[in-house]
Design a protein around this motif. Structure first.
Motif, short mmCIF file in Angstrom:
data_model
loop_
_atom_site.label_atom_id
_atom_site.label_comp_id
_atom_site.label_asym_id
_atom_site.label_seq_id
_atom_site.Cartn_x
_atom_site.Cartn_y
_atom_site.Cartn_z
N VAL A 58 3.43 5.83 -5.83
CA VAL A 58 3.12 5.91 -7.27
C VAL A 58 1.99 6.92 -7.48
CG1 VAL A 58 2.33 4.63 -9.30
CG2 VAL A 58 3.82 3.50 -7.64
N PHE A 59 1.02 6.89 -6.57
CA PHE A 59 -0.12 7.82 -6.69
C PHE A 59 0.35 9.28 -6.61
CE2 PHE A 59 -3.38 10.44 -4.63
CZ PHE A 59 -4.38 10.36 -5.58
N VAL A 60 1.17 9.61 -5.61
CA VAL A 60 1.60 11.03 -5.49
C VAL A 60 2.49 11.42 -6.67
CG1 VAL A 60 1.33 11.14 -2.98
CG2 VAL A 60 3.57 10.55 -3.93
N SER A 61 3.20 10.45 -7.24
CA SER A 61 4.02 10.73 -8.43
C SER A 61 3.12 11.07 -9.62
CB SER A 61 4.89 9.52 -8.78
OG SER A 61 5.75 9.22 -7.72
N ILE A 62 2.07 10.28 -9.78
CA ILE A 62 1.13 10.54 -10.88
C ILE A 62 0.48 11.92 -10.69
CG2 ILE A 62 -1.08 9.81 -11.91
CD1 ILE A 62 -0.20 6.90 -11.48
N GLU A 63 0.11 12.20 -9.45
CA GLU A 63 -0.49 13.51 -9.15
C GLU A 63 0.45 14.64 -9.58
OE1 GLU A 63 -1.26 13.72 -4.96
OE2 GLU A 63 -3.36 14.26 -5.33
N ALA A 64 1.73 14.52 -9.20
CA ALA A 64 2.71 15.57 -9.53
C ALA A 64 2.92 15.64 -11.04
CB ALA A 64 4.04 15.29 -8.81
N GLY A 65 3.04 14.49 -11.69
CA GLY A 65 3.26 14.46 -13.13
C GLY A 65 2.08 15.04 -13.90
N VAL A 66 0.86 14.73 -13.44
CA VAL A 66 -0.34 15.25 -14.10
C VAL A 66 -0.36 16.77 -14.00
CG1 VAL A 66 -2.86 15.41 -13.76
CG2 VAL A 66 -1.75 13.17 -13.94
N LYS A 67 0.02 17.27 -12.85
CA LYS A 67 0.02 18.72 -12.64
C LYS A 67 1.10 19.39 -13.51
CE LYS A 67 0.55 21.82 -8.79
NZ LYS A 67 1.31 21.76 -7.57
N ASP A 116 11.19 4.42 -12.50
CA ASP A 116 10.57 3.48 -11.56
C ASP A 116 11.16 3.57 -10.15
OD1 ASP A 116 13.01 2.34 -12.37
OD2 ASP A 116 12.04 0.78 -13.55
N TYR A 117 12.49 3.66 -10.06
CA TYR A 117 13.09 3.60 -8.71
C TYR A 117 12.87 4.87 -7.90
CZ TYR A 117 16.98 5.78 -11.23
OH TYR A 117 17.74 6.59 -12.02
N LEU A 118 12.45 5.95 -8.57
CA LEU A 118 12.05 7.15 -7.83
C LEU A 118 10.61 6.98 -7.34
CD1 LEU A 118 12.12 10.15 -6.99
CD2 LEU A 118 11.61 10.75 -9.35
N VAL A 119 9.77 6.52 -8.26
CA VAL A 119 8.33 6.46 -8.04
C VAL A 119 7.93 5.34 -7.06
CG1 VAL A 119 6.27 5.71 -9.33
CG2 VAL A 119 7.77 7.49 -10.28
N ASN A 120 8.64 4.20 -7.10
CA ASN A 120 8.16 3.04 -6.34
C ASN A 120 8.92 2.82 -5.02
OD1 ASN A 120 10.58 1.75 -6.94
ND2 ASN A 120 9.72 0.37 -8.47
N PRO A 152 0.82 -1.22 0.00
CA PRO A 152 0.00 0.00 0.00
C PRO A 152 0.85 1.27 0.00
CG PRO A 152 -0.78 -1.55 1.67
CD PRO A 152 0.51 -2.09 1.17
N LYS A 153 2.02 1.20 0.66
CA LYS A 153 2.90 2.39 0.71
C LYS A 153 3.54 2.60 -0.66
CE LYS A 153 2.12 2.86 5.12
NZ LYS A 153 1.13 1.77 5.26
N THR A 154 3.89 1.50 -1.33
CA THR A 154 4.42 1.63 -2.69
C THR A 154 3.37 2.29 -3.58
OG1 THR A 154 5.70 -0.38 -2.36
CG2 THR A 154 5.43 0.37 -4.63
N ALA A 155 2.13 1.81 -3.46
CA ALA A 155 1.05 2.36 -4.28
C ALA A 155 0.85 3.85 -4.00
CB ALA A 155 -0.24 1.59 -4.01
N GLY A 177 4.78 4.05 -12.77
CA GLY A 177 4.22 2.81 -12.24
C GLY A 177 5.17 2.15 -11.25
N ALA A 178 4.71 1.04 -10.69
CA ALA A 178 5.46 0.38 -9.61
C ALA A 178 6.52 -0.60 -10.10
CB ALA A 178 4.49 -0.38 -8.72
N ALA A 179 6.34 -1.17 -11.29
CA ALA A 179 7.24 -2.25 -11.72
C ALA A 179 8.70 -1.80 -11.72
CB ALA A 179 6.85 -2.72 -13.12
#
Ligand code: NAI
Length: 346
Positions: A152-161, A281-285, A146-149, A256-258
């Protein structure tokens, strides 16, 4: 085996075999410059022993970069256990693996990865103290997914912005490849934030659950990478981004997490040339390792762990700023940034 000219070679690689339990494991310690090498244990079927060795070397190097970029006082390591072909006694196999971990006397600390569970980690405690990711009654610990997810979620949020220039995730279309431990939690976070999900998995039951509970659209496993979406989240296995898939990708942002999503660094360059922002990946996950590292140091408190994982979003923003300044790609900038941190923390 001793590293490419621009890469630090591995410090230590232990091949551990135990005839009684059928254990064949590789424990790869890439770097202890920042502290003991910390990284999960993968339990997987490999075509041959060389493929397993290769996986452990690649993954452990990735852990060095991940832990450095996350500012953790740990180096990078990873273990793989080759799944025995026939019948095996799982607790006995992991006990033998635990003895191999202990034999490194703390140079390597293990935790969950693909194919290993909290029960495996729990069982190993009798053999080694160098293990984390263990559920404890009334205290923080256990499954890092769940922490990995969340990372990834906050990374997507930042990237989308910052890349898509959209103020929220409301209506943003996200494709998730793999609805496993991380992918499922990510899907839930995204759904809650108003994103529209396109999903796939080799397991039809997981897809059905996402359709039913999260209103997700299902596509085939060969269609997910070229889905008509804004964001692509690879959450299955490595090398999803390669010379075949990259020209077909329609998403503008990939996070993503992979582990090891790029088949080669050139695939990262090709994404950039197509105007697609790939967040390494290694930043995001890093959320999972942040979690098990805090647990290991006994600094595990849910709110503090979540706050530390949320800082991944700030690092994404810093990375995208550096990419602009250096006129480079996120992959190359993150790599240099992490390698510069492969020294003992002040
Ligand atoms: P998992 O094994 O629970 O989930 C993987 C999912 O992908 C499964 O549902 C599987 O059926 C599916 N899958 C496999 N091949 C597929 C394909 N070709 N197309 C679509 N789906 C496919 O693993 P988990 O823990 O969710 O990890 C996912 C990835 O994230 C792995 O690469 C792992 O190394 C990485 N990761 C996981 C962390 C964690 O905390 N669990 C931490 C950091 C990285």
């Amino acid at each position: 085996l001793f590293g490419l000219p621009d890469q630090a070679p591995h410090e230590r690689v232990l091949l551990a075999a135990d005839a009684e339990t059928g254990l064949k494991a590789i424990l790869a310690v890439h770097s202890t410059a920042r502290g003991p090498a910390f990284g999960g244990c993968r339990f997987w079927t490999y075509d041959n022993e060389l493929a397993a060795l290769n996986d452990s070397l690649r993954l452990s190097q990735g852990m060095s970069l991940k832990n450095a970029l996350a500012d953790l006082p740990f180096g990078g390591g990873k273990a793989v256990i080759i799944k025995p072909a026939g019948h095996f006694d799982r607790p006995a196999l992991f006990a033998a693996f635990g003895r191999a971990v202990q034999s490194l006397e703390g140079a390597y600390i293990t935790a969950e990865d693909v194919g290993t569970t909290t029960a495996d980690m729990l069982g190993m405690q009798a053999q080694t103290q160098f293990v984390s990711g263990i559920p404890r009654a009334g205290a923080f610990g256990g499954d890092p997914s769940p922490k990995t997810a969340w990372g990834v979620f906050v990374s997507i949020e930042a990237g989308v912005k910052l890349h898509l220039k959209r103020s929220s995730l409301e209506g943003v279309r996200v494709a998730i490849q793999g609805l496993g431990a991380v992918g499922w939690h990510l899907a839930e976070f995204l759904h809650k934030a108003g994103a529209k999900l396109v999903v796939t998995d080799v397991d039809a039951a997981k897809i059905a659950r996402a359709q039913q509970l999260l209103g997700a659209q299902a596509v085939g496993i060969d269609e997910i990478l070229s889905a008509d979406v804004d964001v692509l989240a690879p959450c299955a296995l490595g090398a999803a981004l390669n010379s075949v898939s990259v020209p077909q990708i329609r998403a503008q942002l990939i996070a993503g997490a992979a582990n090891n999503q790029l088949a080669t660094a050139a695939d990262g360059d090709a994404l950039q040339q197509r105007g697609i922002c790939y967040l390494p990946d290694y930043l995001v996950n890093a959320g999972g390792i942040i979690s098990v590292a805090r647990e290991y140091r006994n600094e595990g408190e849910e709110s503090a762990v979540m706050a530390e994982v949320s800082r991944i979003g700030d690092r994404v923003a810093e990375l995208l700023e550096r990419v602009k300044l250096e006129n480079s790609t996120p992959g190359r900038v993150a790599d240099a940034w992490a390698r510069a941190k492969l020294v003992k923390p002040a």
